[in-house]
Design a protein around this motif. Structure first.
Motif, PDB file in Angstrom:
ATOM      1  N   MET A 133       0.837  -1.184   0.000  1.00 14.19           N
ATOM      2  CA  MET A 133       0.000   0.000   0.000  1.00 14.19           C
ATOM      3  C   MET A 133       0.878   1.241   0.000  1.00 14.19           C
ATOM      4  O   MET A 133       1.944   1.257   0.609  1.00 14.19           O
ATOM      5  CB  MET A 133      -0.921  -0.023   1.227  1.00 14.19           C
ATOM      6  N   ASP A 134       0.416   2.272  -0.667  1.00 11.25           N
ATOM      7  CA  ASP A 134       1.133   3.542  -0.719  1.00 11.25           C
ATOM      8  C   ASP A 134       1.201   4.143   0.688  1.00 11.25           C
ATOM      9  O   ASP A 134       0.205   4.157   1.420  1.00 11.25           O
ATOM     10  CB  ASP A 134       0.407   4.480  -1.683  1.00 11.25           C
ATOM     11  N   LEU A 135       2.364   4.635   1.067  1.00 10.16           N
ATOM     12  CA  LEU A 135       2.567   5.153   2.414  1.00 10.16           C
ATOM     13  C   LEU A 135       1.717   6.382   2.698  1.00 10.16           C
ATOM     14  O   LEU A 135       1.213   6.556   3.803  1.00 10.16           O
ATOM     15  CB  LEU A 135       4.048   5.467   2.633  1.00 10.16           C
ATOM     16  N   VAL A 136       1.539   7.239   1.702  1.00  8.42           N
ATOM     17  CA  VAL A 136       0.739   8.447   1.890  1.00  8.42           C
ATOM     18  C   VAL A 136      -0.732   8.071   2.101  1.00  8.42           C
ATOM     19  O   VAL A 136      -1.397   8.614   2.984  1.00  8.42           O
ATOM     20  CB  VAL A 136       0.902   9.409   0.689  1.00  8.42           C
ATOM     21  N   LEU A 184      -1.898   5.215   3.223  1.00  6.00           N
ATOM     22  CA  LEU A 184      -1.995   4.545   4.516  1.00  6.00           C
ATOM     23  C   LEU A 184      -2.010   5.571   5.647  1.00  6.00           C
ATOM     24  O   LEU A 184      -2.844   5.488   6.560  1.00  6.00           O
ATOM     25  CB  LEU A 184      -0.832   3.568   4.704  1.00  6.00           C
ATOM     26  N   THR A 185      -1.115   6.546   5.590  1.00  7.16           N
ATOM     27  CA  THR A 185      -1.066   7.593   6.615  1.00  7.16           C
ATOM     28  C   THR A 185      -2.369   8.373   6.645  1.00  7.16           C
ATOM     29  O   THR A 185      -2.921   8.642   7.715  1.00  7.16           O
ATOM     30  CB  THR A 185       0.117   8.547   6.342  1.00  7.16           C
ATOM     31  N   GLU A 186      -2.871   8.722   5.457  1.00  5.41           N
ATOM     32  CA  GLU A 186      -4.119   9.484   5.382  1.00  5.41           C
ATOM     33  C   GLU A 186      -5.287   8.695   5.981  1.00  5.41           C
ATOM     34  O   GLU A 186      -6.102   9.228   6.733  1.00  5.41           O
ATOM     35  CB  GLU A 186      -4.417   9.843   3.933  1.00  5.41           C
ATOM     36  N   ARG A 246       3.101   6.338  13.182  1.00  3.04           N
ATOM     37  CA  ARG A 246       4.472   6.239  12.659  1.00  3.04           C
ATOM     38  C   ARG A 246       4.931   4.781  12.612  1.00  3.04           C
ATOM     39  O   ARG A 246       5.568   4.355  11.649  1.00  3.04           O
ATOM     40  CB  ARG A 246       5.422   7.070  13.519  1.00  3.04           C
ATOM     41  N   THR A 247       4.625   4.014  13.642  1.00  2.07           N
ATOM     42  CA  THR A 247       5.034   2.615  13.704  1.00  2.07           C
ATOM     43  C   THR A 247       4.391   1.796  12.599  1.00  2.07           C
ATOM     44  O   THR A 247       5.057   0.994  11.927  1.00  2.07           O
ATOM     45  CB  THR A 247       4.688   2.015  15.082  1.00  2.07           C
ATOM     46  N   ILE A 248       3.093   1.987  12.386  1.00  2.00           N
ATOM     47  CA  ILE A 248       2.387   1.224  11.351  1.00  2.00           C
ATOM     48  C   ILE A 248       2.900   1.580   9.963  1.00  2.00           C
ATOM     49  O   ILE A 248       3.156   0.696   9.139  1.00  2.00           O
ATOM     50  CB  ILE A 248       0.866   1.464  11.455  1.00  2.00           C
TER      51      ILE A 248
END
Length: 82
Positions: free
Chosen positions: A1-4, A6-8, A60-62
């Motif tokens: 999955m794209d990090l951005v 996932l963060t969003e 941050r960890t995930i």
């Protein structure tokens, strides 16, 4: 999955004003490092960061774990409000 993405998704789950969440990726001078800037409404900053920073550290960890599984890049996440 794209990090951005996932963060969003993780930050929007914590925020009340989901429409005001903005997540962008920036380049860094460091090699193999990704900088993700998260902007949230000033009313949501406490929820997103959490008591003693627990929510922010969990996000941050995930995201870092996902990065290690896919890209093996270090992730830095800055959380700010507007």
């Amino acid at each position: 999955m794209d990090l951005v993405l996932l963060t969003e998704k993780l930050v929007k789950a914590l925020a009340v004003n989901k429409d005001l969440v903005s997540v962008k990726e920036f380049e860094t001078d460091e090699e193999n490092t990704v900088l993700i800037q998260v902007m949230v409404d000033s009313e949501d900053i406490g929820r997103v960061i959490g008591k003693a920073g627990r929510n922010a550290n969990a996000v941050r960890t995930i995201v870092q774990a996902s990065s290690y599984l896919n890209d093996n890049k270090k992730v830095k996440i800055n959380i700010d409000s507007f």
